[in-house]
Design a protein around this motif. Structure first.
Motif, mmCIF file in Angstrom:
data_model
loop_
_atom_site.group_PDB
_atom_site.id
_atom_site.type_symbol
_atom_site.label_atom_id
_atom_site.label_comp_id
_atom_site.label_asym_id
_atom_site.label_seq_id
_atom_site.Cartn_x
_atom_site.Cartn_y
_atom_site.Cartn_z
ATOM 1 N N MET A 242 59.854 29.733 64.651
ATOM 2 C CA MET A 242 59.695 31.046 65.279
ATOM 3 C C MET A 242 58.222 31.451 65.319
ATOM 4 S SD MET A 242 63.030 33.273 64.125
ATOM 5 C CE MET A 242 62.561 33.390 62.392
ATOM 6 N N ALA A 243 57.469 31.105 64.281
ATOM 7 C CA ALA A 243 56.039 31.432 64.259
ATOM 8 C C ALA A 243 55.303 30.724 65.393
ATOM 9 C CB ALA A 243 55.435 31.048 62.911
ATOM 10 N N TYR A 244 55.611 29.447 65.582
ATOM 11 C CA TYR A 244 54.946 28.695 66.652
ATOM 12 C C TYR A 244 55.368 29.214 68.024
ATOM 13 C CZ TYR A 244 52.704 24.720 68.911
ATOM 14 O OH TYR A 244 51.870 23.937 69.684
ATOM 15 N N GLY A 245 56.659 29.567 68.155
ATOM 16 C CA GLY A 245 57.110 30.177 69.399
ATOM 17 C C GLY A 245 56.397 31.487 69.672
ATOM 18 N N ALA A 246 56.198 32.299 68.619
ATOM 19 C CA ALA A 246 55.494 33.575 68.775
ATOM 20 C C ALA A 246 54.052 33.356 69.212
ATOM 21 C CB ALA A 246 55.538 34.361 67.467
ATOM 22 N N MET A 247 53.403 32.327 68.678
ATOM 23 C CA MET A 247 52.032 32.011 69.096
ATOM 24 C C MET A 247 51.985 31.744 70.606
ATOM 25 S SD MET A 247 50.810 29.500 65.977
ATOM 26 C CE MET A 247 49.223 29.128 66.701
ATOM 27 N N LEU A 248 52.934 30.947 71.099
ATOM 28 C CA LEU A 248 52.957 30.630 72.524
ATOM 29 C C LEU A 248 53.292 31.866 73.358
ATOM 30 C CD1 LEU A 248 54.752 27.147 72.483
ATOM 31 C CD2 LEU A 248 52.301 27.652 72.495
ATOM 32 N N GLY A 249 54.202 32.708 72.843
ATOM 33 C CA GLY A 249 54.551 33.940 73.549
ATOM 34 C C GLY A 249 53.375 34.887 73.661
ATOM 35 N N LEU A 250 52.644 35.039 72.567
ATOM 36 C CA LEU A 250 51.450 35.888 72.581
ATOM 37 C C LEU A 250 50.427 35.363 73.577
ATOM 38 C CD1 LEU A 250 51.115 36.403 68.740
ATOM 39 C CD2 LEU A 250 51.366 38.272 70.370
ATOM 40 N N GLU A 251 50.197 34.054 73.537
ATOM 41 C CA GLU A 251 49.180 33.461 74.412
ATOM 42 C C GLU A 251 49.581 33.567 75.881
ATOM 43 O OE1 GLU A 251 48.825 29.590 72.739
ATOM 44 O OE2 GLU A 251 47.631 30.293 71.017
ATOM 45 N N SER A 252 50.895 33.468 76.156
ATOM 46 C CA SER A 252 51.350 33.593 77.547
ATOM 47 C C SER A 252 51.138 35.004 78.086
ATOM 48 C CB SER A 252 52.834 33.226 77.650
ATOM 49 O OG SER A 252 53.661 34.238 77.081
ATOM 50 N N ALA A 253 51.085 35.983 77.156
ATOM 51 C CA ALA A 253 50.877 37.384 77.546
ATOM 52 C C ALA A 253 49.409 37.794 77.435
ATOM 53 C CB ALA A 253 51.743 38.298 76.687
ATOM 54 N N GLY A 254 48.520 36.815 77.216
ATOM 55 C CA GLY A 254 47.091 37.099 77.226
ATOM 56 C C GLY A 254 46.468 37.377 75.873
ATOM 57 N N LYS A 255 47.221 37.213 74.781
ATOM 58 C CA LYS A 255 46.677 37.423 73.437
ATOM 59 C C LYS A 255 46.233 36.082 72.837
ATOM 60 C CE LYS A 255 47.488 41.905 72.780
ATOM 61 N NZ LYS A 255 46.472 42.890 72.365
#
Length: 328
Positions: A242-255
Motif C-alpha cells: 500500500m505504501a508503494y501504491g501510495a507513492m505512485l498515486g501521489l506522483e501521478s497527481a503531481g506530488k
C-alpha cells in the motif's frame, strides 16, 4: 526390518537404531544397513514409530492464507526449523466456507497425525477468548492478543506504529496520515490503534484514516486522494504494498516523494522485488516469529511446560531508505 537385518548381516535392533538415527552404530555398520535399506526399498513406518514413542514428529500449521508475504515467511521459518529438529509439517488453511473457530480448526487438525499445532490468527474469530486446547495436543498461537490458555507470539504491531509516528514527527511533520489494512485484520487494527494513540499522546491532530486491503491498488487510490490535501506531508501505510501504491498515486497527481510527502511502510516485503527501492519501512522479523512458535510447540511436545497467557513479542526494525524528508 527383518529383511534389511538379514541382508546387512545385523540384528533388527541395529536396523532400528539406524532408522532412528542413533549414534550407537559404527559408521561402517550404518553404511551397510543404509545400503540394504536402499536396495530393498525400506522406509520407516511412522505410524508404528508413533505407537512406540508416542509422537509422530509432525507439527500442524493452520493459516488463513499461505500466499501473503508475512505468512509465507513465517511458514518457511517453521518448516526450516522443523526439518533441522527432525519434524515434518502438515499445513491446513481456514477456507471461507469453513467455520472459523479455534475449536473447529483444532478438531480438524487432530484428525491428522500431528504432535502439536501452530495457528496463525490474522483475523478475529469468535472463540478466541477462553478457548482451551485439548489436554493432549499442544497449541501455539501467532496472535496479536495474548490468549489465556495458549502460548502466543507475534511482532510488536502496536509498537511499530508508535515508533513510525515518533520517527516522522521527529522530522518536523505536524501530523501523520494513515492508510490502514482491512478491518478484518487484527494486525491492521493494532497498527491503527498505535498510530492514533501516538498522535493523541503528543497532542497532534488525528487525520481521517484511509482503509485499504493490503494491495497496492488501494494504496494508489489513497495516494491520489491525499495528494489533494495540502496538510498531508507524511503518510504511514500499514504495509509496503500500500505504501508503494501510495507513492505512485501521489506522483501521478503531481506530488513528489519525499520532497512533498514522506512515506513509511511496514514489513519490508518489496526488497529484491522492486528495483532501486527507496521506501523506508519497519521490518517485521517473520523468521524469528516462526522460529519462536516452532520452539514453543516442540518444547511442549517433548514434555516441557510453556506458560500460557503471556505473549512473546518480537521487536521490529526501522529500515531507512529515501522516502522520508526532514522538514524541521
Amino acid at each position: 526390518m527383518q529383511d534389511v537385518a538379514k541382508a546387512a548381516g545385523v540384528s533388527p535392533q541395529t536396523v532400528s537404531r539406524v532408522a532412528n538415527d542413533s549414534n550407537a552404530v559404527k559408521p561402517e555398520t550404518r553404511q551397510r544397513v543404509e545400503a540394504a535399506m536402499e536396495r530393498l526399498g525400506y522406509r520407516p513406518n511412522y505410524a508404528a514409530r508413533a505407537l512406540k514413542h508416542g509422537r509422530f514428529q509432525d507439527i500442524g500449521v493452520v493459516m488463513f492464507d499461505t500466499t501473503r508475504f508475512g505468512n509465507a515467511r513465517i511458514l518457511d521459518s517453521i518448516v526450516t526449523h522443523a526439518a533441522e529438529d527432525g519434524y515434518s509439517v502438515t499445513i491446513q488453511t481456514m477456507s471461507n466456507g469453513a467455520e472459523r473457530t479455534l475449536a473447529s480448526t483444532i478438531d480438524r487438525m487432530q484428525r491428522q497425525p500431528v504432535d502439536g499445532v501452530i495457528v496463525v490468527l490474522e483475523e478475529r474469530i469468535s472463540d478466541f477468548v477462553g478457548y482451551k486446547p485439548p489436554r493432549e495436543l499442544p497449541v501455539v498461537l501467532i496472535s496479536e492478543a495474548a490468549a489465556d490458555h495458549c502460548p502466543t507470539v507475534d511482532a510488536d504491531q502496536y509498537g511499530c506504529s508508535t515508533a513510525i509516528v515518533d520517527y516522522l514527527m521527529s522530522k518536523g511533520h505536524k501530523t501523520v496520515y494513515h492508510i490502514a489494512g482491512p478491518v478484518t485484520s487484527r494486525a491492521a487494527e493494532s497498527r491503527a490503534q498505535g498510530w492514533r494513540e501516538a498522535l493523541e499522546q503528543i497532542g497532534a491532530r488525528v487525520p481521517s484514516m484511509y482503509i485499504g486491503d493490503w494491495c497496492a491498488d488501494s494504496g494508489y487510490q489513497a495516494g491520489v486522494a491525499l495528494a489533494h490535501d495540502p496538510e498531508c506531508t507524511a503518510i504511514y501505510a500499514a504495509n509496503d504494498q500500500m505504501a508503494y501504491g501510495a507513492m505512485l498515486g501521489l506522483e501521478s497527481a503531481g506530488k513528489r516523494v519525499p520532497e512533498d510527502v514522506s512515506i513509511v511502510g511496514v514489513d519490508d516485503s518489496l526488497v529484491d522485488v522492486v528495483p532501486r527501492l527507496n521506501l523506508t519501512t519497519m521490518r517485521m522479523r517473520n523468521d524469528a516469529i516462526g522460529a519462536t512458535a516452532f520452539s514453543m510447540v516442540r518444547r511442549q511436545c517433548e514434555g516441557e511446560k510453556v506458560p500460557a497467557g503471556i505473549k512473546t513479542v518480537i521487536p521490529t526494525e526501522l529500515i531507512e531508505r529515501g522516502s522520508v524528508r526532514d522538514i524541521s
